[in-house]
Design an enzyme around this catalytic site. Structure first.
Site, PDB file in Angstrom:
ATOM      1  N   ASP A  67      52.243  39.534   4.391  1.00 52.97           N
ATOM      2  CA  ASP A  67      50.816  39.660   4.090  1.00 52.97           C
ATOM      3  C   ASP A  67      51.634  39.816   2.331  1.00 52.97           C
ATOM      4  OD1 ASP A  67      47.765  39.871   4.907  1.00 52.97           O
ATOM      5  OD2 ASP A  67      48.636  41.649   3.192  1.00 52.97           O
TER       6      ASP A  67
ATOM      7  N   ARG B  32      46.026  36.165  14.878  1.00 51.08           N
ATOM      8  CA  ARG B  32      45.392  36.597  16.351  1.00 51.08           C
ATOM      9  C   ARG B  32      44.481  35.519  17.315  1.00 51.08           C
ATOM     10  NH1 ARG B  32      41.167  40.498  13.794  1.00 51.08           N
ATOM     11  NH2 ARG B  32      42.095  39.689  12.322  1.00 51.08           N
TER      12      ARG B  32
ATOM     13  N   ARG C 154      46.684  30.692   8.029  1.00 53.78           N
ATOM     14  CA  ARG C 154      46.678  32.217   9.637  1.00 53.78           C
ATOM     15  C   ARG C 154      47.282  30.995  10.875  1.00 53.78           C
ATOM     16  NH1 ARG C 154      44.330  36.858   8.237  1.00 53.78           N
ATOM     17  NH2 ARG C 154      45.188  37.050   5.601  1.00 53.78           N
TER      18      ARG C 154
ATOM     19  N   ARG D 135      52.651  42.404  18.259  1.00 53.25           N
ATOM     20  CA  ARG D 135      52.328  42.839  18.061  1.00 53.25           C
ATOM     21  C   ARG D 135      51.930  44.094  18.654  1.00 53.25           C
ATOM     22  NH1 ARG D 135      49.523  43.056  13.481  1.00 53.25           N
ATOM     23  NH2 ARG D 135      48.760  45.242  14.211  1.00 53.25           N
TER      24      ARG D 135
ATOM     25  N   TYR E 159      42.267  43.675  -4.367  1.00 53.34           N
ATOM     26  CA  TYR E 159      42.753  45.068  -3.655  1.00 53.34           C
ATOM     27  C   TYR E 159      42.835  45.927  -4.347  1.00 53.34           C
ATOM     28  CZ  TYR E 159      41.763  41.116   0.495  1.00 53.34           C
ATOM     29  OH  TYR E 159      41.410  40.356   0.597  1.00 53.34           O
TER      30      TYR E 159
END
Ligand code: 1CP
Length: 342
Positions: free
Chosen positions: A75, A30, A26, A39, A150
C-alpha cells in the site's frame, strides 16, 4: 534482470509485443475469494509485512487471470509505517492517521525511511521465483501529493481541502513536507529495485484535484525527483481525473503515462511527452457483460493504434482507468483479459 520477450516490457520499449500486455490496478484484493480467504483475520498493514503472504496475494490474480504484469501487493502508506509512523488502514475506509500533520513541528517529526524493508524485499524474491520470464513484476509508490493528502487530512478525503489550504496558506510547511516525504519514497523504491522489481508505477491518484498551476508549483518538482531516482527501470506515472494536467504530469519524466477512462488514448497521446500509454477501460465496464466489454476494449485498442499510427505514441499497455472495484465478478476480469489478448 531483464525478462525475455515479456510483452509488457516490450511494449514499453517500443517493440512489438507478442500480445497486447495487460495488468489491472487493484487486480489483487477483495474481488478475489482466494484473497479474502488468506487475508481472513489478518489486518491489511500486517499482511504487507508478511513475505509469504504478500507474495501469495500478488500472484493470485496472475494465476487466475493470465495478466502480463504482477503488481506488488502493498500500500502507499507501507513505507511510512515501516519508518515508524503510527498509521493504520481501517477496513472499509482506508489509511488513517490519528494525529494528522498540520504544523512545521509535525513535519520535522515525521519519520524518514532510511533502511530496506526486508519483509517486502523477501516477498519480491518469492514472487520472482514463480513468475515466468514473460511476466513482469511492477513495484510502486504513492506520489508525495497523494501521500501528503492522507497525512494532512488524517484519512481519505473527498475534497482535499486541508491539503490545499496548507499549500496556499503555509507554502513553506507544504514544501518542507514534500522534501521530507521524497527520500522515504525514493528509498522505498530503491529497495524494491534491489530486490527485483522490473518496472514501477508512481500513483498520484488524487493529483487530478489540482489546478495545473498548483500541480506545477507544489507537486511536479518532487515527483520529478522521485522518477529521476529510479530511471534504471521503466516508469509509469498515473493519476485519476488528470486530463487537464496530463502535459504537466508527463514533464515529471516517465516512459509511460497512465490515463484514466475520461480521455481517449489518441487524444491523451497528443498531451503528453511520455511515448507509451497505459489504460484506460472504465472499471465499471467490467459489470456490463461480454458484448459491451468487447466493444469498449476494441475501441481502446484502436485509439491506441491510432496514436501509434499518428506518431504520437510508440506503445500501449492495457489497464483500467482506475482500480478494480471490490464487487467486480472475478470471471468478468478473466474474460476481459481474454478479449484484450485476442
Ligand atoms: O483490507 C483490504 O483489503 C483493504 C483494501 C486495500 C487493498 C487491497 C487497501 C486499503 N490497499 C490495498 C492494496 C493496494 N493499495 C495495492 C495493491 C493491490 C493491487 O493493486 O492489486 C495498491 C497498488 C495500493 C495503492 C493505493 N492505496 C493507492 C493508489 C492506487 C489507487 O487506488 O488510486 C491509494 C490511493 C491507496 C490508499 C488506500 N489504501 C486502502 C484503501 C481503501 C485506500 C483508498 C482510500 C481512499 O479512497 O482514499
Amino acid at each position: 534482470m531483464t525478462a525475455k520477450n515479456a510483452p509488457l516490457l516490450d511494449a514499453i520499449a517500443g517493440k512489438t509485443p507478442s500480445r497486447t500486455p495487460v495488468w489491472f490496478m487493484r487486480q489483487a484484493g477483495r474481488s478475489l475469494p482466494e484473497y479474502r480467504q488468506v487475508r481472513e483475520g489478518i489486518p491489511m498493514l500486517d499482511s504487507c509485512f508478511m513475505p509469504e503472504l504478500l507474495a501469495e496475494i500478488t500472484l493470485q490474480p496472475v494465476r487466475r487471470h493470465d495478466v502480463d504484469g504482477a503488481i506488488l501487493f502493498s500500500d502507499i502508506v507501507v513505507p511510512l509505517k515501516a519508518a515508524g509512523l503510527p498509521i493504520d488502514i481501517v477496513p472499509g475506509r482506508g489509511p488513517v492517521l490519528a494525529d494528522p500533520i498540520r504544523t512545521i513541528e509535525d513535519v520535522n517529526n515525521l519519520p524518514i525511511l532510511d533502511t530496506d524493508v526486508l519483509e517486502v524485499q523477501e516477498g519480491i524474491r518469492i514472487i520472482q521465483e514463480e513468475l515466468t520470464e514473460q511476466q513482469t513484476l511492477i513495484g510502486f509508490a504513492g506520489a508525495p501529493f497523494t501521500l501528503a493528502s492522507y497525512l494532512i487530512e488524517g484519512g481519505p478525503s473527498k475534497n482535499h481541502e486541508k491539503t490545499k489550504a496548507m499549500m496556499h496558506a503555509e507554502p513553506e510547511v507544504w514544501h518542507a513536507l514534500m522534501q521530507r516525504l521524497t527520500p522515504t519514497i525514493i528509498n522505498w523504491l530503491r529497495g524494491q529495485i534491489d530486490a527485483g522489481i522490473e518496472a514501477m508505477q508512481l500513483f498520484d491518484s488524487w493529483a487530478g484535484y489540482l489546478t495545473e498551476r498548483d500541480y506545477r508549483e507544489f507537486v511536479l518538482p518532487y515527483s520529478a525527483e522521485i522518477l529521476t531516482s529510479v530511471k534504471d527501470i521503466p516508469r509509469i506515472h498515473f493519476g485519476v481525473g488528470t486530463g487537464e494536467i496530463l502535459g504537466a504530469m508527463s514533464e515529471a519524466g516517465s516512459e509511460v503515462m497512465g490515463i484514466d477512462w475520461r480521455v481517449p488514448l489518441d487524444v491523451a497521446a497528443k498531451r503528453v511527452q511520455a511515448k507509451v500509454l497505459q489504460g484506460n477501460l472504465d472499471p465499471a465496464i467490467l459489470f456490463a457483460g461480454t458484448e459491451a466489454m468487447t466493444r469498449e476494449i476494441n475501441r481502446i485498442k484502436s485509439e491506441a493504434a491510432a496514436a501509434i499510427e499518428a506518431g504520437d505514441a510508440i506503445g500501449h499497455v492495457f489497464n483500467l482507468g482506475h482500480g478494480v472495484m471490490p464487487s467486480t465478478d472475478p470471471d468478468a476480469i478473466t474474460e476481459a483479459v481474454r478479449i484484450i489478448h485476442s
